[in-house]
Each structure stands twice: as structure tokens, then as C-alpha cells.
Design a protein around this motif. Structure first.
Motif, PDB file in Angstrom:
ATOM      1  N   THR A 166      -4.167   8.579  -0.894  1.00 41.93           N
ATOM      2  CA  THR A 166      -3.101   7.951  -0.113  1.00 41.93           C
ATOM      3  C   THR A 166      -2.365   9.050   0.649  1.00 41.93           C
ATOM      4  N   ILE A 167      -2.345   8.906   1.972  1.00 41.84           N
ATOM      5  CA  ILE A 167      -1.743   9.943   2.821  1.00 41.84           C
ATOM      6  C   ILE A 167      -0.452   9.381   3.408  1.00 41.84           C
ATOM      7  N   ILE A 168       0.627  10.127   3.239  1.00 43.45           N
ATOM      8  CA  ILE A 168       1.945   9.649   3.649  1.00 43.45           C
ATOM      9  C   ILE A 168       2.620  10.708   4.509  1.00 43.45           C
TER      10      ILE A 168
ATOM     11  N   THR B 137       0.853  -1.188   0.000  1.00 44.06           N
ATOM     12  CA  THR B 137       0.000   0.000   0.000  1.00 44.06           C
ATOM     13  C   THR B 137       0.886   1.234   0.000  1.00 44.06           C
ATOM     14  N   GLY B 138       0.628   2.158  -0.909  1.00 43.47           N
ATOM     15  CA  GLY B 138       1.427   3.374  -0.972  1.00 43.47           C
ATOM     16  C   GLY B 138       1.241   4.071  -2.299  1.00 43.47           C
ATOM     17  N   ILE B 139       2.343   4.645  -2.806  1.00 41.13           N
ATOM     18  CA  ILE B 139       2.292   5.353  -4.089  1.00 41.13           C
ATOM     19  C   ILE B 139       3.495   4.974  -4.948  1.00 41.13           C
TER      20      ILE B 139
ATOM     21  N   PRO C 118      -1.523   5.290  -7.200  1.00 42.85           N
ATOM     22  CA  PRO C 118      -1.576   4.562  -5.930  1.00 42.85           C
ATOM     23  C   PRO C 118      -1.112   3.111  -6.107  1.00 42.85           C
ATOM     24  N   VAL C 119      -0.508   2.565  -5.066  1.00 43.61           N
ATOM     25  CA  VAL C 119      -0.211   1.130  -4.999  1.00 43.61           C
ATOM     26  C   VAL C 119      -1.262   0.508  -4.087  1.00 43.61           C
ATOM     27  N   ILE C 120      -2.019  -0.456  -4.619  1.00 41.30           N
ATOM     28  CA  ILE C 120      -3.096  -1.105  -3.865  1.00 41.30           C
ATOM     29  C   ILE C 120      -2.863  -2.613  -3.915  1.00 41.30           C
TER      30      ILE C 120
ATOM     31  N   GLN D  54      -4.636   4.711   3.257  1.00 43.39           N
ATOM     32  CA  GLN D  54      -5.213   4.780   1.911  1.00 43.39           C
ATOM     33  C   GLN D  54      -6.705   4.451   1.959  1.00 43.39           C
TER      34      GLN D  54
ATOM     35  N   ILE E 113       6.829   4.293  -2.638  1.00 43.61           N
ATOM     36  CA  ILE E 113       6.882   4.661  -1.218  1.00 43.61           C
ATOM     37  C   ILE E 113       5.695   4.038  -0.504  1.00 43.61           C
ATOM     38  N   ALA E 114       5.989   3.344   0.586  1.00 43.60           N
ATOM     39  CA  ALA E 114       4.926   2.721   1.391  1.00 43.60           C
ATOM     40  C   ALA E 114       4.201   3.792   2.188  1.00 43.60           C
ATOM     41  N   ASP E 115       2.957   3.502   2.563  1.00 42.36           N
ATOM     42  CA  ASP E 115       2.160   4.536   3.242  1.00 42.36           C
ATOM     43  C   ASP E 115       2.416   4.610   4.740  1.00 42.36           C
TER      44      ASP E 115
END
Lengths: 135, 135, 135
Positions: free
Chosen positions: C130-132, B33-35, B99-101, C2, B132-134
Motif C-alpha cells: 500500500t503506497i500512500i 483501501t489504505g492502512i 493493510p485495509v482491503i 494498493q 489512513i486512506a490510500d
């Protein structure tokens, strides 16, 4: 790390090179690998990655946008007469995300980071820079 | 995780689908999960999220940009005759953040990730992908 | 953190303000400083930062894009007659990244976050947020 860069703009429309400010912030963050998110705080402004060999491309950007988005013909002009500036801002976009590589902005030789002013001159414009490491 | 994807472009202008490369990088990162920040390193290139059912939309993107940004009429053309390529690059933008889902790119059914070439052909183009992980 | 925001769109084309949903997600994440990546899942949609004082700028955005990208003249129209919607989506872009400042979206006074519908109405549209945190 997050910092706000401020700048003063001296004309109605123009591109302002903020690369050296962002490079300095990345170096001071000590982050080697990650991203730098660059955000223009203002709905009549934008961020553009563009060449800076000389002034020609910057002038061409303003010429192109003036052709694509003429001034004085928008519904919003009845409020405060800057409808074209909002539309140019929306077309180019408020944010760009640049990679951080080896502690520097990961730009190519000819890429620079520009703040785009579409409704100046303004005493104070703000660009928010958020630098995030990749782990 | 950060990696540079390289590609060769074989024509003056065109869209190149880089989705499978980015999917592979996301999977190898093990991030769930991340971007994924995708960045075109070149001031005559860009990144666009677009449909890839067949070649039609890619052709239409090039047609549209050729109409909006004619070649040969820009101040920068006096330098190296590619003013239109820089303007198209600035209009579309060098970066997109996906987004990474669940360990995959969070695209919809019809979305793909394209590298846009506006001043080819080029032996080597670079796309920087930072995942980058969330948390 | 996310989350996926869903929305229903009620017309062919229009801008939908999703700022309050994103503000609520940022607050629930408890992240004080960082970024919020906002992504439109759909190749006939986009995300735009724009003024929301009244409806005028939103109307002007649709008018401008209808002029720049006329409908009915694209190669893709032979498939499903929405070539213009894909092109508008590619021009505006699927993603925007907004800074998170003091636990809130770091927007200026007049900036709001809009989902742009170019091929509606649709029962269900998705926006991935997605919030980081910055460290």
C-alpha cells in the motif's frame, strides 16, 4: 512531510535516542493526528522503541543480542566480517510507525525512539522520517 | 481516523487477541483501501500478528521468549526487576501496519492481531489505532 | 495505491527478494514522497529488510532462526507440526514500512526487501503493498 535525520555513532554497537529530533519534526509538520514512519537506512542498523530512564535497558539490549547472535560464525563473515550486525538488524527491523496525537509523538511515559547501531562507529547514519496526516 | 483501544491484562505474560476491536474501528472509519497502524503504548508490551486457531501458538510465543530472554539477569533488574519484559518488547516491536482491503483488515485466514503483555497484570493498557486512506 | 504481489516459494525456508516488484509498483503509483507499507499475508511468513550482495546473509538468517527456534518442540506441533514457522514469523514480523523518496523506495545501497518463507514450499504467497503520499 519527509525529512532525513543524520547522526554520527561513536562505538561498535549502541542505542541512540532520537526522540527529540522526531518530536521537533512532528511539531514543524503542524500535523495534529496521523503517523510518523521512522526508517533506518542501513542494513546493519535498526529502529527500536524502548525505555530511556537510564542507560541500563540500552546496555541490556546489546548484551541480549550479543548472546542471541554471536559474532564470527556466519557465512557472510567471509565477505566483510559483519554477519552478526546484519542479523541483529533483521531481527529488530528497519522500521517502526509511531502515532501522532495532538501534534506530538504518541509515546507512553517511558517509551523513547532509538536508532540501533550494530556496525559502528559511523560518520553518517540516516533515519528517514515521514509524517502523514490521517485524512 | 485515530482511536485508542484499552484493555485489562490478567496475568504476568500473555497474548490478547484485539482483531475484532480493530475490525470494528476500520468499519466505522468507512475507509475502503489504505492502512491501519497498530501501536502498543508501553515499553513492556508489543504487537504481534499471529495465528489464533487455538491457544497453542500464544503459549509457544511466551515459552520461546522466556527461553531467549531469561528473567533476573539484566542490568535494568536493579531498577524495577522487569528487564526481561523490556527486552521482549524491543524484540517483537511496538508497531505493526496492516493493510485495509475492501473496508476490512487485509489479514490472511489464520492471521490475527495480538497485544503482547510482558509485565502484567495491568488495569489499563492502550493500543493506538490510526487508519489512513490510500489517497 | 494498493496491489497484491504473488509469489511461489520452492523450499521449506528461504528469503525471496521482492525489491524490484515493489520498485515497479512505486513507479506506477506516480507518488514521489510518502511511504510503502509491505505486508506478508500468512502467519508462517514475514517481511525483512536485508542485504543482498550475495546469498550469504539470507542463508545466515535461516541458520540463526533455526538455532533460536528449534523445530518439533512446540505445543502447536500437535496440530500441524509447524510451530517453529509461526514463531519465526512472529519474531520477524509481518510488516515493514519503507519511505518513498523521489518516486523510488528510499532504501540504502545494501538494503533490499525480502519475503521470508518459513513453511514452504507454497504455490501462492501474497504480499500486500500500500503506497500512500505524504499529503
Amino acid at each position: 512531510m519527509q525529512k532525513i535525520i543524520t547522526l554520527t555513532t561513536d562505538r561498535k554497537q549502541g542505542l541512540y535516542d532520537i526522540t527529540s529530533d522526531i518530536t521537533a519534526l512532528i511539531k514543524s509538520s503542524k500535523i495534529q493526528t496521523g503517523i510518523a514512519s521512522v526508517y533506518a537506512r542501513g542494513s546493519t542498523a535498526a529502529i527500536m522503541i524502548q525505555e530511556n530512564w537510564d542507560q541500563s535497558v540500552q546496555h541490556d539490549v546489546i548484551s541480549l543480542l550479543s548472546k542471541l547472535v554471536p559474532s564470527g560464525i556466519w557465512e557472510h563473515d567471509h565477505q566483510d566480517n559483519n554477519g552478526d550486525a546484519h542479523l541483529k538488524s533483521g531481527l529488530i527491523g528497519a522500521s517502526q510507525t509511531i502515532p501522532v496525537i495532538d501534534g506530538n509523538p504518541g509515546l507512553s511515559t517511558w517509551q523513547n525512539i532509538f536508532f540501533c547501531e550494530f556496525d559502528g562507529p559511523r560518520q553518517r547514519r540516516e533515519v528517514v522520517v515521514t509524517i502523514i496526516a490521517d485524512k
